[in-house]
Design an enzyme around this catalytic site. Structure first.
Site, mmCIF file in Angstrom:
data_model
loop_
_atom_site.group_PDB
_atom_site.id
_atom_site.type_symbol
_atom_site.label_atom_id
_atom_site.label_comp_id
_atom_site.label_asym_id
_atom_site.label_seq_id
_atom_site.Cartn_x
_atom_site.Cartn_y
_atom_site.Cartn_z
ATOM 1 N N ARG A 2 -39.303 14.820 -3.667
ATOM 2 C CA ARG A 2 -39.049 13.464 -4.144
ATOM 3 C C ARG A 2 -37.579 13.249 -4.463
ATOM 4 O O ARG A 2 -36.882 14.146 -4.911
ATOM 5 C CB ARG A 2 -39.864 13.204 -5.404
ATOM 6 C CG ARG A 2 -39.642 11.815 -5.982
ATOM 7 C CD ARG A 2 -40.485 11.595 -7.198
ATOM 8 N NE ARG A 2 -39.667 11.685 -8.397
ATOM 9 C CZ ARG A 2 -40.065 11.289 -9.593
ATOM 10 N NH1 ARG A 2 -41.290 10.805 -9.769
ATOM 11 N NH2 ARG A 2 -39.279 11.404 -10.628
ATOM 12 N N CYS A 9 -35.440 10.138 -6.670
ATOM 13 C CA CYS A 9 -35.639 8.959 -7.516
ATOM 14 C C CYS A 9 -34.262 8.480 -7.961
ATOM 15 O O CYS A 9 -33.501 9.252 -8.552
ATOM 16 C CB CYS A 9 -36.509 9.292 -8.722
ATOM 17 S SG CYS A 9 -36.926 7.840 -9.730
#
Length: 127
Positions: free
Chosen positions: A102, A104
């Site tokens: 991920r 972010c």
């Protein structure tokens, strides 16, 4: 050969792009914001409400390809305010139990003034 994702159970693209593209066993889904699939309107005013709607929309995209959250291998998350990071993560963690890779980041603004957007890549198997 490219296969375009098109499901009425997730919001339609609001620009010149598709909901996603499938190739070589991978589904590349466009960024999802907290829109109602039925009305196209923003759902929720808080980061919690909007994140829940984003997850509902991601679920619909995944289901359209017979996939689930544990099939997601990568997400990219965009937040309008990094102060929402903890609240966003709390809801994100309920869905992405497989802990995909991920990124972010905080951005200056998101479409329709929403608070979050998430794009995903999922393994859906060989075609």
């Amino acid at each position: 050969m490219l296969k375009y994702v098109d499901t009425k159970n997730a919001p339609a693209a609001i620009g010149p792009y598709s909901q996603g593209i499938v190739i070589n066993g991978l589904a590349f889904f466009s960024g999802v914001i907290p829109l109602s699939a039925k009305t196209g309107e923003v759902v929720g005013t808080t980061i919690q409400e909007q994140t829940e709607q984003v997850m509902k929309n991601i679920s619909a995209l995944l289901e359209s390809q017979n996939a689930k959250f544990t099939d997601v291998v990568k997400t990219t998350c965009f937040l309008a305010d990094m102060d929402d990071f903890a609240a966003f993560n709390e809801i994100y963690a309920k869905y992405f139990t497989g802990k995909p890779a991920r990124s972010c980041v905080a951005v200056k603004a998101l479409p329709k003034g929403v608070l979050c957007e998430v794009e995903t890549i999922a393994y859906i198997g060989e075609e």
